[in-house]
Write an enzyme that holds these catalytic residues in place. Structure first.
Site, PDB file in Angstrom:
ATOM      1  CG  ASP A 149      -2.030  -1.458   1.417  1.00 60.86           C
ATOM      2  OD1 ASP A 149      -2.830  -1.304   0.208  1.00 60.86           O
ATOM      3  OD2 ASP A 149      -1.824  -1.640   2.379  1.00 60.86           O
ATOM      4  CG  ASP A 172      -2.470  -4.545  -2.148  1.00 62.39           C
ATOM      5  OD1 ASP A 172      -3.727  -4.159  -1.951  1.00 62.39           O
ATOM      6  OD2 ASP A 172      -2.062  -4.617  -0.586  1.00 62.39           O
ATOM      7  NE  ARG A 175     -11.145  -3.157  -1.697  1.00 63.07           N
ATOM      8  CZ  ARG A 175     -10.285  -4.129  -1.979  1.00 63.07           C
ATOM      9  NH1 ARG A 175      -9.073  -4.009  -1.166  1.00 63.07           N
ATOM     10  NH2 ARG A 175     -10.640  -5.592  -1.818  1.00 63.07           N
TER      11      ARG A 175
END
Length: 416
Positions: free
Chosen positions: A196, A235, A291
């Site tokens: 991330d 990610d 998301r």
């Protein structure tokens, strides 16, 4: 000391590195608030210009109050001499992508989890890259960009730490050289990546403000397809997981990415109940596929954000998952013709969504009513009662006003 030196604030200039989170500015203002490294003494105020300097300043994730100012472009994929490293430099133990693809082709390997020499070589190669690009941020730390500062290739990770501020920084391209193939007994499977751009895990009292997060440099859309799946290299842009709590994300820009923000990582993580309290305000989500955010368990206040929805491959913006409690106010969505209001919300085991003041291409809409009307055959109807009402927030503007403000004010380099 190459790449790290102490630098006093310029006389007469505002020193944003000493800023603390304003009173009532979202969940991170709860209790004693979020002050980051504002209490740092002169010996722990650094300006860094390369990875080596950044690593020294981070001090292994120590809790010592510190202020780290990033100047210019810092490349996490560099060796100790500052020379750039690419994926071939990390590959070890005979790892080759062509060999990996041949070994785990689902047509011959099947649905078992990859194992054997090439998977072991992939793991060893991934560890070498992780040693370079995973940057551990400890408690009582402020990281701030000077001017047009960029951190590329790195993953800032706040693990089981608290009182952290990250501001005014363009963080891009946390690129995974060694994605793993994850078979699926019910389908083809997918590629799983490691990093991330910012990862909060077990973190508390974190303020992320005026940052820009993107895949700039290596967009996943330009990656090849292997095993009928896009070979993803990135990610999440910002994931908030594993009991993280009391987080404010403000005036930031999330751009050109698939999975932008996950709040709560597992339906079975019941220990997250009472945690994952997050405020998102005045952020821009541009060309984000999904998301933005997806929420499990948390009480999440989503207000005055601007969404510029992509036309290709778009899935949803607000993800309502297990025991989530999203309170969405005065957000503006801009979409192409093929995206409808009903596409903006997706539910997995969720039960409630509060929404008000939403604009869809300039027109007021009721996200909840439209979601329930169009998805009742495939998803559970949502109620408007999320069980809480936000009290920690600054002035909430109309969606129309916030839309204009965010378009001109969100992202790195735009602190007034």
């Amino acid at each position: 000391m190459v790449g790290l030196f102490c630098l006093p604030a310029h006389a007469g200039a505002r020193d944003i590195s000493r800023d603390t989170l304003p009173v009532n500015d979202g969940w991170a203002a709860e209790g004693e608030g979020t002050t980051g490294g504002s209490a740092a003494d002169a010996d722990h105020v650094y300006t860094v210009t390369d990875r080596a300097g950044l690593v020294r300043a981070l001090d292994g994730g120590s809790d010592t109050p510190k202020i780290i100012r990033i100047a210019g472009t810092v490349d996490a994929n560099t060796d100790d001499d500052g020379d750039h490293l690419d994926c071939a430099d990390y590959a070890t133990d005979g790892y080759r992508l062509t060999k990996y693809l041949a070994a785990y082709d689902p047509r011959t390997w099947g649905s078992a989890k990859p194992s054997g020499p090439q998977e072991e070589a992939r793991q060893a190669s991934a560890r070498k890259q992780a040693e370079r690009v995973e940057l551990l941020v400890g408690s009582n730390t402020t990281i701030v960009g000077l001017g047009k500062a960029v951190l590329k290739g790195g993953s800032l990770q706040v693990r089981n730490a608290g009182n952290v501020i990250i501001r005014n920084l363009d963080i891009r391209d946390a690129y995974d050289c060694f994605p793993v193939w994850q078979p699926n007994t019910g389908g083809l499977g997918d590629w799983k990546t490691a990093y991330d751009t910012i990862w909060l895990t077990g973190a508390t009292h974190v303020w992320i403000d005026h940052v820009t997060l993107s895949d700039k440099g290596h967009p996943d859309a330009q990656e090849p397809t292997w095993f009928a799946r896009n070979y993803l290299r990135h990610d999440g842009l910002l994931d908030i997981t594993n009991g993280s709590d009391l987080v404010t994300v403000s005036w930031s820009r999330f751009a050109d990415h698939d999975k932008a923000m996950l709040i709560g990582n597992s339906d079975s993580a019941t220990g997250d109940r009472g945690r994952l309290r997050v405020t998102l305000h005045h952020n821009e989500f541009e060309s984000v596929v999904q998301r933005a955010p997806r929420v499990r368990f948390g009480q999440v206040h989503v207000y005055n954000n601007r969404y510029v929805v992509p036309g290709d491959d778009y899935r949803y913006s607000l993800g309502v998952s297990t025991e989530s409690a999203i309170f969405a106010e005065n957000n503006a969505f801009h979409t192409p013709g093929q995206v409808e209001v009903a596409d903006l919300v997706k539910s997995w085991n969720g039960s409630a969504l509060h929404q008000s003041g939403t604009l869809f291409n300039g027109y007021p809409v009721d996200l909840l009513a439209i979601h329930n009307a169009y998805n009742s055959g495939s998803e559970r109807d949502l109620t408007a009662d999320v069980g809480w009402t936000p009290t920690l927030h600054t002035k909430i503007d109309s969606a129309e006003t916030a839309d204009r403000q965010v378009a001109h004010g969100a992202g790195a380099g735009r602190i007034p």
